[in-house]
Every structure is written in structure tokens, then in C-alpha cells.
Write a protein that holds these residues in place. Structure first.
Motif, PDB file in Angstrom:
ATOM      1  N   PRO A  51       0.845  -1.204   0.000  1.00  0.00           N
ATOM      2  CA  PRO A  51       0.000   0.000   0.000  1.00  0.00           C
ATOM      3  C   PRO A  51       0.878   1.250   0.000  1.00  0.00           C
ATOM      4  O   PRO A  51       1.899   1.306   0.684  1.00  0.00           O
ATOM      5  CB  PRO A  51      -0.772  -0.104   1.319  1.00  0.00           C
ATOM      6  N   ARG A  52       0.494   2.231  -0.799  1.00  0.00           N
ATOM      7  CA  ARG A  52       1.303   3.442  -0.901  1.00  0.00           C
ATOM      8  C   ARG A  52       1.210   4.271   0.367  1.00  0.00           C
ATOM      9  O   ARG A  52       0.132   4.459   0.932  1.00  0.00           O
ATOM     10  CB  ARG A  52       0.838   4.282  -2.093  1.00  0.00           C
ATOM     11  N   GLN A  53       2.334   4.772   0.764  1.00  0.00           N
ATOM     12  CA  GLN A  53       2.402   5.617   1.948  1.00  0.00           C
ATOM     13  C   GLN A  53       1.658   6.925   1.699  1.00  0.00           C
ATOM     14  O   GLN A  53       1.731   7.518   0.639  1.00  0.00           O
ATOM     15  CB  GLN A  53       3.878   5.890   2.257  1.00  0.00           C
ATOM     16  N   LYS A  54       0.923   7.368   2.723  1.00  0.00           N
ATOM     17  CA  LYS A  54       0.170   8.624   2.613  1.00  0.00           C
ATOM     18  C   LYS A  54       1.108   9.822   2.713  1.00  0.00           C
ATOM     19  O   LYS A  54       2.166   9.740   3.337  1.00  0.00           O
ATOM     20  CB  LYS A  54      -0.854   8.700   3.746  1.00  0.00           C
ATOM     21  N   PRO A  55       0.737  10.975   2.150  1.00  0.00           N
ATOM     22  CA  PRO A  55       1.561  12.179   2.306  1.00  0.00           C
ATOM     23  C   PRO A  55       1.631  12.614   3.772  1.00  0.00           C
ATOM     24  O   PRO A  55       0.689  12.396   4.536  1.00  0.00           O
ATOM     25  CB  PRO A  55       0.825  13.235   1.477  1.00  0.00           C
ATOM     26  N   PHE A  56       2.747  13.210   4.165  1.00  0.00           N
ATOM     27  CA  PHE A  56       2.890  13.677   5.544  1.00  0.00           C
ATOM     28  C   PHE A  56       3.809  14.889   5.575  1.00  0.00           C
ATOM     29  O   PHE A  56       4.586  15.125   4.651  1.00  0.00           O
ATOM     30  CB  PHE A  56       3.450  12.564   6.443  1.00  0.00           C
ATOM     31  N   GLN A  57       3.699  15.658   6.660  1.00  0.00           N
ATOM     32  CA  GLN A  57       4.603  16.779   6.912  1.00  0.00           C
ATOM     33  C   GLN A  57       5.663  16.314   7.905  1.00  0.00           C
ATOM     34  O   GLN A  57       5.326  15.789   8.971  1.00  0.00           O
ATOM     35  CB  GLN A  57       3.835  17.962   7.517  1.00  0.00           C
ATOM     36  N   SER A  58       6.921  16.528   7.591  1.00  0.00           N
ATOM     37  CA  SER A  58       7.982  16.147   8.525  1.00  0.00           C
ATOM     38  C   SER A  58       7.854  16.950   9.814  1.00  0.00           C
ATOM     39  O   SER A  58       7.536  18.142   9.784  1.00  0.00           O
ATOM     40  CB  SER A  58       9.351  16.421   7.900  1.00  0.00           C
ATOM     41  N   GLY A  59       8.093  16.274  10.930  1.00  0.00           N
ATOM     42  CA  GLY A  59       8.019  16.958  12.221  1.00  0.00           C
ATOM     43  C   GLY A  59       6.607  17.158  12.706  1.00  0.00           C
ATOM     44  O   GLY A  59       6.378  17.957  13.614  1.00  0.00           O
ATOM     45  N   SER A  60       5.630  16.423  12.117  1.00  0.00           N
ATOM     46  CA  SER A  60       4.243  16.545  12.577  1.00  0.00           C
ATOM     47  C   SER A  60       3.785  15.217  13.164  1.00  0.00           C
ATOM     48  O   SER A  60       4.315  14.159  12.818  1.00  0.00           O
ATOM     49  CB  SER A  60       3.322  16.938  11.423  1.00  0.00           C
ATOM     50  N   THR A  61       2.805  15.281  14.055  1.00  0.00           N
ATOM     51  CA  THR A  61       2.196  14.075  14.601  1.00  0.00           C
ATOM     52  C   THR A  61       0.849  13.855  13.899  1.00  0.00           C
ATOM     53  O   THR A  61       0.358  14.758  13.217  1.00  0.00           O
ATOM     54  CB  THR A  61       2.031  14.178  16.128  1.00  0.00           C
ATOM     55  N   PRO A  62       0.246  12.665  14.004  1.00  0.00           N
ATOM     56  CA  PRO A  62      -0.927  12.332  13.189  1.00  0.00           C
ATOM     57  C   PRO A  62      -2.051  13.364  13.271  1.00  0.00           C
ATOM     58  O   PRO A  62      -2.349  13.913  14.324  1.00  0.00           O
ATOM     59  CB  PRO A  62      -1.364  10.982  13.765  1.00  0.00           C
ATOM     60  N   ALA A  63      -2.692  13.581  12.132  1.00  0.00           N
ATOM     61  CA  ALA A  63      -3.695  14.652  12.012  1.00  0.00           C
ATOM     62  C   ALA A  63      -4.970  14.350  12.790  1.00  0.00           C
ATOM     63  O   ALA A  63      -5.733  15.270  13.086  1.00  0.00           O
ATOM     64  CB  ALA A  63      -4.020  14.870  10.535  1.00  0.00           C
ATOM     65  N   HIS A  64      -5.226  13.078  13.118  1.00  0.00           N
ATOM     66  CA  HIS A  64      -6.495  12.780  13.788  1.00  0.00           C
ATOM     67  C   HIS A  64      -6.440  13.061  15.290  1.00  0.00           C
ATOM     68  O   HIS A  64      -7.468  13.019  15.963  1.00  0.00           O
ATOM     69  CB  HIS A  64      -6.881  11.316  13.555  1.00  0.00           C
ATOM     70  N   LEU A  65      -5.250  13.334  15.838  1.00  0.00           N
ATOM     71  CA  LEU A  65      -5.141  13.610  17.272  1.00  0.00           C
ATOM     72  C   LEU A  65      -5.760  14.974  17.601  1.00  0.00           C
ATOM     73  O   LEU A  65      -5.685  15.911  16.807  1.00  0.00           O
ATOM     74  CB  LEU A  65      -3.680  13.603  17.719  1.00  0.00           C
ATOM     75  N   MET A  66      -6.330  15.083  18.786  1.00  0.00           N
ATOM     76  CA  MET A  66      -6.951  16.346  19.184  1.00  0.00           C
ATOM     77  C   MET A  66      -5.887  17.390  19.506  1.00  0.00           C
ATOM     78  O   MET A  66      -6.045  18.560  19.201  1.00  0.00           O
ATOM     79  CB  MET A  66      -7.872  16.112  20.384  1.00  0.00           C
ATOM     80  N   HIS A  67      -4.813  16.958  20.158  1.00  0.00           N
ATOM     81  CA  HIS A  67      -3.687  17.857  20.428  1.00  0.00           C
ATOM     82  C   HIS A  67      -2.487  17.288  19.687  1.00  0.00           C
ATOM     83  O   HIS A  67      -2.078  16.166  19.951  1.00  0.00           O
ATOM     84  CB  HIS A  67      -3.383  17.921  21.935  1.00  0.00           C
ATOM     85  N   ARG A  68      -1.926  18.062  18.793  1.00  0.00           N
ATOM     86  CA  ARG A  68      -0.856  17.515  17.959  1.00  0.00           C
ATOM     87  C   ARG A  68       0.158  18.597  17.601  1.00  0.00           C
ATOM     88  O   ARG A  68      -0.107  19.793  17.707  1.00  0.00           O
ATOM     89  CB  ARG A  68      -1.426  16.926  16.659  1.00  0.00           C
ATOM     90  N   PHE A  69       1.356  18.114  17.186  1.00  0.00           N
ATOM     91  CA  PHE A  69       2.357  19.000  16.610  1.00  0.00           C
ATOM     92  C   PHE A  69       2.094  19.084  15.105  1.00  0.00           C
ATOM     93  O   PHE A  69       2.052  18.049  14.425  1.00  0.00           O
ATOM     94  CB  PHE A  69       3.776  18.463  16.842  1.00  0.00           C
ATOM     95  N   MET A  70       1.931  20.298  14.592  1.00  0.00           N
ATOM     96  CA  MET A  70       1.823  20.467  13.139  1.00  0.00           C
ATOM     97  C   MET A  70       3.214  20.494  12.511  1.00  0.00           C
ATOM     98  O   MET A  70       3.402  20.044  11.393  1.00  0.00           O
ATOM     99  CB  MET A  70       1.059  21.746  12.805  1.00  0.00           C
ATOM    100  N   VAL A  71       4.170  21.060  13.244  1.00  0.00           N
ATOM    101  CA  VAL A  71       5.567  20.987  12.807  1.00  0.00           C
ATOM    102  C   VAL A  71       6.457  21.306  14.003  1.00  0.00           C
ATOM    103  O   VAL A  71       6.099  22.115  14.864  1.00  0.00           O
ATOM    104  CB  VAL A  71       5.856  21.961  11.633  1.00  0.00           C
ATOM    105  N   TRP A  72       7.573  20.634  14.063  1.00  0.00           N
ATOM    106  CA  TRP A  72       8.635  20.945  15.025  1.00  0.00           C
ATOM    107  C   TRP A  72       9.934  20.905  14.234  1.00  0.00           C
ATOM    108  O   TRP A  72      10.353  19.853  13.764  1.00  0.00           O
ATOM    109  CB  TRP A  72       8.652  19.920  16.164  1.00  0.00           C
ATOM    110  N   ASN A  73      10.550  22.071  14.053  1.00  0.00           N
ATOM    111  CA  ASN A  73      11.798  22.110  13.297  1.00  0.00           C
ATOM    112  C   ASN A  73      12.817  22.992  14.009  1.00  0.00           C
ATOM    113  O   ASN A  73      12.624  23.345  15.181  1.00  0.00           O
ATOM    114  CB  ASN A  73      11.545  22.571  11.854  1.00  0.00           C
ATOM    115  N   SER A  74      13.893  23.352  13.326  1.00  0.00           N
ATOM    116  CA  SER A  74      14.975  24.099  13.973  1.00  0.00           C
ATOM    117  C   SER A  74      14.601  25.557  14.228  1.00  0.00           C
ATOM    118  O   SER A  74      15.327  26.258  14.923  1.00  0.00           O
ATOM    119  CB  SER A  74      16.245  24.031  13.121  1.00  0.00           C
ATOM    120  N   VAL A  75      13.475  26.012  13.669  1.00  0.00           N
ATOM    121  CA  VAL A  75      13.036  27.399  13.895  1.00  0.00           C
ATOM    122  C   VAL A  75      12.089  27.487  15.078  1.00  0.00           C
ATOM    123  O   VAL A  75      12.192  28.386  15.910  1.00  0.00           O
ATOM    124  CB  VAL A  75      12.367  27.969  12.624  1.00  0.00           C
ATOM    125  N   GLY A  76      11.148  26.560  15.164  1.00  0.00           N
ATOM    126  CA  GLY A  76      10.178  26.615  16.254  1.00  0.00           C
ATOM    127  C   GLY A  76       9.204  25.452  16.220  1.00  0.00           C
ATOM    128  O   GLY A  76       9.451  24.432  15.564  1.00  0.00           O
TER     129      GLY A  76
END
Length: 1080
Positions: A422-447
Motif C-alpha cells: 500500500p502506498r504511503q500517505k503524504p505527511f509533513q515532517s516533524g508533525s504528529t498524526p492529524a487525527h489527534l486532538m492535540h498535535r504538533f503540526m511541525v517541530w523544526n529548527s526554527v520553532g
């Protein structure tokens, strides 16, 4: 619809875990060996309510707003629910209780303990207790009769007893279990259960079957079994309606039977084969919540939903392909999700459409799956084979099905080859799953960007690591943005389309100098954004239409280009854009990904043209990005970090295996940033999960890099790994300097020095091991100065053949260096001519700086030659203090005109370009790396002078190179003394050969006073200068140059001569050897 298995999540620390639903089924309650009780609103709850009840919690039960727990202080406690406030102790034992349960109306509890006793206690009045004695070993589990007449118990003494509650007598006993001395040694915890409602049947898990005994008569009615069960059953649980019975085994199987037909309707396999120790049915829906002995929590949904009557084989509980990579990506299992080898299609076309590629066995697993777990139930195929034979023949257009099998056949389905992954779904690096109520949208070297989506609020919080970039920001999320990226210039957000609204790209350009800092773009209808990223001055998004759209950071639409396949992820850094997409379909658990790397600067070019992306077998991509220095990197689900090696034709090299740093099998590291100088992999340790929760704030750990070289435990392997790691992690310096960034030369020279020291250590080690051929191979990596040092070492080690070969190599290196310098001069001249083409009267200093640089370089080389080998065994250097982002500390040279007052007169004057300090140890110097921004200098020469001087100097370089190849070099004081005194030595000792003459000469030269030796040395230096001056006079094309220029030319020639390495001829080698023997 088929049953669905949700990905498991980390609930408690490793150890026995218990689970139950509340009365309405609105939440799940778990307890574990960490002593915590957690209340989960659903499986995706990222922040469950948690309270501690003791050091360890062995069992819990919930009814009528009362929560009872069996804890390690030998008590059974009661807490209010959901507040978790202590409400007293119901009863005590002399050891801990192993199981607690409520009766059907919640008025009584029963508890079984390791002190062999069972107690029944009134909840409202704990003084009313009944004790049941008779077991000869710790009690494993209990079950109340729904009518409150009987109580069943299982014990480590091997017996299952039924007690009459009223008079506390044992009604019957069956010796069903294997005897043991304690619960921890029990083969099964034997969680038994009465059928809800009338309590007609008592289900007991015994070995690989579930035995059912009839009430009152206590006869064994029938056994439930299935070929899917290969290990001992641990627990049974009835559905609230009494129609279904579920059982869990010690190897992670969950099986559900329909009691009416006594047929198995669901089969599920645990992702990691952990023991199922908790099962609970939802009070209203056909769901089972379960826990394992590693503290993980899972959910099985849509159990027993009616399938079409013509299904030939019951589908097992597996994920739909579309949901396979949603969210947490099977985060409990550190393994790639592997499809089964048996696709299932229905017996007619309609069914084939519905269940196009429905796997037929347990949950996907990475390991090689054995037949028991991966094959079809042969008995069921046999049972249905007659139906297949009777099918009408008008279904010729069916996509496939199971052929009619004779009763004795064990034939597999029609296709048993490799299955598509099965093909892997698109994702944003440094993010946690979109279905979570509280999640990281991105965590990178800036913030960090967090998203909160619950009943109270739907908002986005932005936090910067460096608050001088921007202050923390709170944004409403009315459009339900699911993707985000963050840079030092802007915040980029994107949302998917809905029925009413198009997919939107929203940018908050906080570094803009005007008042309007936000812009939004609506995508065309039926085109969804799937990945986004930010670079320096640009933003990009990849869409479902296989397009990449590039925008300026201010909102101007720029280039659009097509992708060869669906996007997986994107990353941006500076001018670089990296896109990962599906090149095709992978098989047997492998993904088939491609990578494009582009530069979006003034000269737009593609670096990687859709090259295949290397992944570990049966793994998928989990992070893609750039190091702080701008080198592309990515991480796969097996924890392998790979980095682009620009020094080897843009290939990928594994630089770290994060699995080596994990303590537990289900632990992972979540990458947030990579730094090359200092070498740091910044990531968050996740206990039993693939990603961290938003609260409490996760702590960042720093892992070291290690290239997978062989035999790194040996001294040789360790130094080889260190050398090549240093080379790989300093490739970015050349890349950045080529692209016009001003770099700290001391860091580069320090890296080269470390590399050369490692080479010298390896050289010394090979010398000791008599590996002279290997020594020559190592010398090929060395700079010219270090080769000279190696020659001295070889001579002093009395390896004359090696010293001779190295001296030949030194000659070659000298000629190569001279040729390289000549090419540089020509390129520099061409560059100046191109600059002069449009600007006739500009003045730029070209020659002053290189002269000074050559002198500095010579001093540095001399210093290094004296101490490099003495420091071969020196201590390791302290790591450099990390800086935020290397690009932040670099200034890009500007191609715009300088606006200083001295240049204001001439609007068309070119930029002042200062050559970087020439790199003394690097042969791969490109012309582009020689230029960077600098301030105008007052003592500038005219273009005509520069051109003339360039012609002279390039001519001088050629002559110098020629002299080198002919082994003409400045003489030392000793050599000049020897030439004058050779006749005297031979007169005294006529039989001496050349080596002995040199040896004798050195002895006599040492006897001279220091003043005399100094005089000879000065004489040698003076001779060199005079010779050089004479050479220049002969080479100079015109004789009417001004005096200043003559002096400068002379200085330059001196520097060039001193800079050229002094190749050793045979006589020099002999002299060095003689010197070594004399020393010894």
C-alpha cells in the motif's frame, strides 16, 4: 463493512495492564504496572486524564461512578469516577489482589488474592464481607454469575471452582489448568466469564480452546477453537448481548465467535505478538478494547457486521489500504506494514468492486509470516467449496475467486506471488498524526506549531526557539488547517478542500516590512494540497493534481511543474527544494519512492532528477528535511538516517542508526533537526510510541552520528570511520562557498587538520604492521605537507622503499597543485575579463590580498609541519558550541551595486569581490569558492594593471611548475655548505659513497658554531631571493614597469616559490635516511 483494527498506542509502562469501559461507553479506563489509572475519551486522545492509585495497579473495574483497583499495597481501593478522588479501602489481603470485578448491578465486588483467598464485599458497606477458602495457590481470576448466585474462580493450583455465594461453599471444581506456584509463572491468567443475561454458560480458556460449561448441570457443553489460535488462550470476554465471545492469546491473537453458529467471525493478530491481558466489550457498540503486557492499548471496531452471504472466506480484522498510513503509521510496531500474500475478491463483480484487495489474514506484520498466521482457514475453504461448484457459470467477468476445491485439497488461492505494498500517505515532517486532538503540526529548527482541536477550542499556537526571530503567536483555526511549516520569514498553513470551500494555502509573512503580512491562495476545484514547505524567499505546495506550485513569500505565483507520481513529503532550505514522491508500486512491504532536488535561486537547476530513494527493507519514510547547513537528509521507519554525500556524486550515505540508541523494542526517536557542525542529531525519545504527546513538553535528546563502517571496535576501523565522517560532514562547506556564502575559514582548516591527523595515525599504524602498500594508499588522501611528514616518518622508521615511493608521490602532488593554481589564475582572469566587459573604469583590488594570504598560509603550513605528527596522539577537541542555524550566521554576497560613498560616482561599477583565503589542504578548490563580499579598499589598482599583472603571474606559475618538475628547489644552508666542503670530505675519506658523504657532512656541519650555521642558512635564503629576482627579470615582458610593481611582483614570486612543495629526489631521500640513522 469489515471490522477495522485501529493502530495501537502506548498506555502504560511495560507490565500487566487491565482495561474496562465506563457504563455508557464514552471512555476507556486502563490501569498498569506504573500505578496509574488513565481515562481515555477515545483511542486518539493525546492527553488522557491520569491519576495514581499506588505503586502498581493489577486490576480495575468500573460501575455506577465507582472505580475499584487492586494495588500493590495489598488493598482493594475505591475511587470516585471520573474525578479519581480516593473514597476508602474496601478490603485488605496479606498479599496483593490479582483480579477485582463488580457484580451485574454494581452492589458487590469480588477480589482474588495471591494469599489463596477470595472475598466478596458490599460496596456500600465494606464490613459485610464473605471469604471463600479452598484454593491451594494464588487466585488468578474471578467471574460473577449475572444472577448473583454463583462465583467462578481460577487458581494457580490448576483448578477452576464454582462457589455458591450465599453459603460460601464450593459447588464444583474442574482440574483444567497447568499448576504453578505464582501468577507470574502461570501459563495463562485464565480470565473466565459467565454469559450475560441468564448466565447459562461459563466460558473458561483452557490451552488453545475455550471450554463452555452449562449452568447447574456443570457439564461441558462444547469447545470453541480455531486454527488461527496457535498458543495458549489467556482471557475470554462476552459481548453485552451474549451473542459473541472473544478470546485473546499469549501470542497476541484475538478471535471472536458467534455463539449461535459457534463459528469464528473475526481473527486479529497483534502487531508485535505481545500477550493480550485485557479485553473489554463496548456496552453499546460492536467494539473491543484490549491491552497487552507491554502497556499498549488497542481497539477493534465493527465486529460481527454482516458480510455478503456469498463471501467464501470471512475477512479478518485488518486496515483498509486507504487507512494504512493514516496518522500514527502503525506507530506501536517499529515495523513496516506488510500486505498478505492472498488477495480476496468476491464471487461476483459487485463483490469484487467492494472488496477489491481485501487481505485475508491477520494484521500486517514485518516479519516473515508463517502459514498459521498468513494462510486461509483450509477447513472453511473446504466447507465452502461445494458452494463454489454450484455457482452459476454466468459470472465469467468476475475478477477472480477461489477455484472449486475437492474436500481433501489444501491448494492455496490462485495467486501467491509478491503482493503490492500500500502506498504511503503524504505527511509533513516533524508533525504528529492529524487525527489527534492535540498535535504538533511541525517541530523544526526554527520553532514549534501546535494544533488544539477539542470541544472548547480549535486553535494553533506558534512558538519560536529564538524569540528574537518573532514572539509566540496564537492563531484561530477556523479553516481547520492540517498542514504547517515554519521558517525565519513566515508561517505557512494549508487545509484540505471541503464540499463548500476549496483547498487553501495561507501564509503569514511576519518578516515583511509593510503592514499587510498575510495572504491566501485558493486552489482550483478538485485539487487538494498534500504537502507544503518554506524556503528562503519562497513557499511551495504539492497537490493531488501531481503539481508543485511555487510562490514568493509575498504571494506572487511563480513556477509550476508536474511530479511523476503522488507526493509523499517536501522540504525546503535556502534555495533548495526537495520533493519525495511515489515512483511506482513497491512489493513485499517495500515503498518505491523517488526524490527530486532543485535549486530555485537565480540560476534554477535540478540536482537530483527523480532518483530512487534508498530505504531499509520493508520500511517507509518518516522524516525528510535539511541539516542546518543545508544538506538533504531523511529518516525511515527503521531509524536509519541518511544524508546526501555531495562528495560522491550526490549519493545517499547512512549516518546514524537510531535503533541502536533505543532501549525497548517499541521505543523510537522522533527527529526534530540535524546539525553537521557540531555533529548533532536532535530528536525526542518516545517510550513505546513513534511520536511524542504535546503535553508534557517533550525533552530533546542529542544523538551522535556513526557511519556503518566495518570493525569499528578496532583502532583502524574507528579511525577510518572518524575520517570519512569528518569528510562527509564537511562537504557542505564547499557547497556553501560555491553558492556565495561567507564561511569561517578556521572551521574548515580545523576539519582538514583533524582529517590529516587521522590519516597520519592510520599511516603510523600501517607502518607498524609492515603494510607499506597501504601506507602509500593512505598518503594519496594526504595533503602535500602531510605527505612530507609521512616521508620523514617512513625514513625514521627505516622504510627506505616506502620513503622513495612517497617522494615520487610528493612530486606528482606538487605538479598537480601547480597545475591547479595555474587553472585558477586563468579562471580568475576570465572572470575579470567578463566583469570588465561592461565596466571600463572600475577599480578593484585583486592582487594585494592573495599575496598576504600566501604568506599566512605558508606560516600555517610551517607551524603544522612542526607539530602535526607530535600531536598525532593528542586529545580529542571539545565540540563546537552549536549555533542556531548556519544560514543565519552567513552573509550571502550581493550582486547589487555597493552604495558606499566612494562608489557613488560610478553607478555601473561591479561589486568588490575579495578572494577567500586559499585553502592550504584542499585540491578540489573551485573558482566560485574564491569570491565573497567585502568592503571596498582604498588602495585599488586599475583594470589594466590587473590584467597585465595576471598575465605575468600566470606565466610565473608555469615556470615555477616547470622548475618543480625538474626538481629545482631552493637549497638549504647545509646543502650549500656541503657543496663547498664536499671536496675536503672526499679528500679525507676517498672511499665514501654518496650516503656516507652526506652522513659525514652532517656530522661536521653539526660541529660548527650556531653563528656559522646561521650564516650559511642566511646565505642560502639570500641566494634564493637573488635567483628568483633574476628569473623574474628574464621573464618580464616589459622593462618600463614602475618600481612599486617590481617589488610586488618579487614578493608574489617569493611567496609562490615558498608555497610550492619541495619534491624529494633520490639524493634528498638518502639524506633523510642518513639523518634518521644518525639520530638513532
Amino acid at each position: 463493512m469489515p471490522s477495522a483494527l485501529k493502530p495501537m498506542r502506548y498506555g502504560h509502562t511495560e507490565g500487566h495492564t487491565d482495561i474496562c469501559f465506563n457504563d455508557t461507553g464514552s471512555c476507556i479506563v486502563t490501569c498498569g504496572s506504573d500505578g496509574d489509572v488513565r481515562i481515555w475519551e477515545n483511542l486518539d486522545d493525546d492527553d488522557p486524564t491520569s491519576f495514581n492509585v499506588g505503586e502498581k495497579a493489577y486490576s480495575c473495574a468500573l460501575k455506577n461512578g465507582r472505580l475499584i483497583t487492586a494495588v500493590s499495597n495489598n488493598t482493594v481501593q475505591i475511587h470516585t469516577f471520573p474525578e479519581g478522588a480516593p473514597d476508602g479501602i474496601l478490603t485488605r489481603f496479606t498479599t496483593n489482589a490479582n483480579h477485582v470485578i463488580f457484580n451485574s448491578d454494581g452492589t458487590k465486588i469480588a477480589a482474588g488474592s495471591s494469599d489463596f483467598m477470595v472475598k466478596v464485599v458490599e460496596v456500600t458497606d465494606s464490613s459485610k464481607q464473605k471469604t471463600f477458602r479452598g484454593h491451594d495457590a494464588p487466585v488468578l481470576s474471578l467471574s460473577f454469575d449475572p444472577r448473583d448466585v454463583y462465583l467462578a474462580s481460577a487458581s494457580c493450583d490448576g483448578s477452576v471452582r464454582v462457589w455458591k455465594i450465599a453459603d460460601q461453599t464450593c459447588t464444583t471444581s474442574w482440574p483444567l489448568l497447568q499448576k504453578c506456584n505464582d501468577v507470574v509463572n502461570a501459563k495463562s491468567i485464565c480470565r473466565l466469564g459467565w454469559q450475560p443475561g441468564n448466565g447459562k454458560l461459563l466460558a473458561i480458556p483452557v490451552d488453545k480452546v475455550v471450554k463452555l460449561y452449562r449452568r447447574e448441570t456443570w457439564d461441558s457443553q462444547f469447545d470453541l477453537s480455531d486454527t488461527f489460535i496457535t498458543q495458549t488462550l489467556n482471557i475470554v470476554a462476552w459481548s453485552p448481548c451474549g451473542q459473541y465471545l472473544a478470546a485473546g492469546s499469549v501470542d497476541g491473537c484475538i478471535v471472536v465467535w458467534n455463539m449461535e453458529s459457534q463459528k469464528c467471525i473475526e481473527r486479529m493478530k497483534h502487531e508485535k505478538n505481545y500477550t493480550i491481558c485485557g479485553l473489554a466489550w463496548h456496552p453499546k457498540y460492536k467494539q473491543i478494547a484490549y491491552t497487552d503486557t507491554e502497556g499498549n492499548l488497542g481497539l477493534l471496531e465493527n465486529i460481527g457486521d454482516e458480510k455478503k452471504s456469498n463471501d467464501k472466506v470471512t475477512s479478518t480484522a485488518t486496515k483498509d489500504y486507504n487507512d494504512l498510513f493514516d496518522g500514527d503509521d502503525d506507530y506501536l510496531s517499529g515495523d513496516m506494514i506488510e500486505p498478505q500474500s492472498s488477495p480476496k475478491t468476491g464471487a461476483n463483480e459487485e463483490d469484487a468492486d467492494d472488496d477489491d484487495l481485501k487481505p485475508t489474514s491477520g494484521h500486517f506484520r514485518r516479519a516473515i509470516i508463517d502459514d498459521d498466521d498468513n494462510s486461509l482457514d483450509i477447513g472453511m475453504i473446504k466447507a465452502n467449496s461445494n458452494l463454489l461448484e454450484k455457482e452459476d457459470d454466468d459470472d465469467d467477468d468476475q475478477t477472480g475467486g477461489f477455484p472449486a476445491l475437492p474436500p481433501s485439497s489444501t491448494q492455496q488461492p490462485f495467486y501467491d506471488g509478491p503482493m503490492p505494498t500500500p502506498r504511503q500517505k503524504p505527511f509533513q515532517s516533524g508533525s504528529t498524526p492529524a487525527h489527534l486532538m492535540h498535535r504538533f503540526m511541525v517541530w523544526n529548527s526554527v520553532g514549534i506549531i501546535r494544533c488544539y482541536n477539542d470541544e472548547q477550542d480549535n486553535a494553533i499556537d506558534v512558538e519560536f526557539h529564538d524569540t528574537s526571530v518573532h514572539h509566540a503567536t496564537h492563531l484561530p483555526n477556523s479553516l481547520n488547517h492540517t498542514m504547517a511549516d515554519l521558517s525565519t520569514e513566515a508561517i505557512l498553513l494549508a487545509c484540505e478542500s471541503t464540499e463548500e470551500l476549496a483547498s487553501k494555502l495561507h501564509c503569514i509573512h511576519f518578516s515583511s516590512w509593510d503592514a499587510n503580512k498575510e495572504w491566501t491562495v485558493d486552489l482550483p476545484k478538485d485539487e487538494d494540497i498534500e504537502a507544503i514547505c518554506l524556503g528562503q524567499g519562497w513557499a511551495a505546495c504539492a497537490t493531488s493534481a501531481l503539481l508543485v506550485r511555487v510562490f514568493t513569500v509575498g504571494g506572487v505565483q511563480k513556477e509550476i511543474f508536474s511530479l511523476p507520481g503522488p507526493v509523499v513529503s517536501m522540504a525546503g532550505h535556502g534555495e533548495q527544494l526537495m520533493v519525495i514522491y511515489h515512483r511506482g508500486t513497491g512489493f513485499d512491504g517495500d515503498q518505491c519512492l523517488g526524490v527530486q532536488l532543485m535549486e530555485l535561486g537565480k540560476k534554477k537547476k535540478q540536482i537530483l532528477h527523480g532518483d530512487p530513494l534508498s530505504l531499509t527493507k520493508k520500511s517507509y519514510l518518516v522524516w525528510v528535511g535539511f541539516s542546518a547547513e543545508g544538506t538533504p537528509c531523511y529518516v525511515d521507519s527503521e531509524g536509519i538516517v541518511r544524508m546526501l554525500n555531495r562528495g560522491l556524486g550526490n549519493t545517499w550515505i547512512p549516518v546514524c542508526n537510531m535503533r541502536e540508541h533505543c532501549k525497548g523494542k517499541s521505543d523510537h526517536y522522533w527527529v526534530v533537526g540535524i546539525h553537521e557542525n557540531p555533529q548533532q542529531l536532535r530528536c525526542i525519545p518516545c517510550k513505546g510510541a513513534r511520536f511524542p504527546p504535546t503535553l508534557p513538553r517533550p525533552a530533546v535528546a542529542i544523538l551522535s552520528f556513526k557511519l556503518p563502517y566495518c570493525q569499528v571496535t578496532t583502532e583502524k576501523g574507528q579511525m577510518e570511520e572518524q575520517y570519512w565522517r569528518s569528510v562527509v560532514f564537511h562537504n557542505h562547506v564547499d557547497y556553501l562557498s560555491k553558492n556565495g556564502y561567507e564561511l569561517d575559514e578556521s572551521a574548515k582548516s580545523q576539519a582538514v587538520k583533524e582529517q590529516q591527523e587521522l590519516l597520519m595515525k592510520l599511516f603510523a599504524l600501517s607502518c607498524k604492521l609492515e603494510r607499506e602498500f597501504r601506507c602509500v594508499e593512505l598518503a594519496d588522501f594526504m595533503t602535500q605537507n602531510v605527505v612530507n611528514l609521512a616521508i620523514k616518518y617512513a625514513s625514521r622508521s627505516r622504510k627506505l622503499n616506502l620513503a622513495q615511493r612517497l617522494s615520487e608521490m610528493a612530486v606528482e602532488k606538487a605538479s598537480e597543485l601547480a597545475a591547479a593554481l595555474e587553472d585558477e589564475e586563468e579562471e580568475e582572469e576570465d572572470f575579470r575579463k567578463r566583469l570588465d566587459a561592461g565596466y571600463s573604469n572600475s577599480a578593484t583590488e585583486w592582487r594585494q590580498q592573495p599575496i598576504r594570504n600566501v604568506e599566512q598560509e605558508q606560516e600555517m603550513e610551517d607551524a603544522e609541519e612542526t607539530d602535526a605528527y607530535e600531536e598525532v596522539s593528542s586529545k580529542k577537541k571539545d565540540p563546537v558550541v552549536p549555533s542556531a542555524n548556519v544560514l543565519d550566521t552567513m552573509s550571502k554576497y550581493s550582486k547589487k551595486n555597493c552604495s558606499s560613498g566612494s562608489r557613488a560616482v560610478n553607478k555601473q561599477s561591479p561589486p568588490v569581490i575579495k578572494p577567500l583565503i586559499p585553502k592550504p589542504k584542499s585540491k578540489q578548490i573551485s573558482a566560485a569558492s574564491f569570491f565573497q563580499a567585502r568592503a571596498p579598499n582604498s588602495s585599488e589598482k586599475t583594470v589594466e594593471e590587473r590584467q597585465e599583472k595576471a598575465g605575468n603571474e600566470s606565466h610565473e606559475v608555469k615556470v615555477t611548475a616547470q622548475e618543480n618538475t625538474e626538481n629545482r628547489r631552493p637549497k638549504t644552508g647545509f646543502q650549500m655548505w656541503l657543496e663547498e666542503n664536499r671536496a675536503n670530505i672526499l679528500k679525507d675519506n676517498p672511499d665514501l659513497n654518496e650516503a656516507e658523504v652526506i652522513k659525514e657532512g652532517m656530522s661536521r656541519f653539526r660541529v660548527l658554531s650556531s653563528e656559522e650555521r646561521m650564516a650559511w642558512t642566511e646565505k642560502a635564503k639570500g641566494g634564493t631571493v637573488n635567483d628568483s629576482a633574476e628569473d623574474k627579470k628574464r621573464k618580464r615582458p616589459t622593462a618600463d614597469e614602475d618600481e612599486v610593481k617590481k617589488n610586488k611582483e618579487q614578493k608574489s614570486e617569493d611567496s609562490n616559490l615558498s608555497k610550492k612543495t619541495k619534491p624529494l629526489d633520490q639524493s634528498a631521500n638518502v639524506k633523510l635516511s642518513a639523518f634518521a640513522f644518525k639520530q638513532s
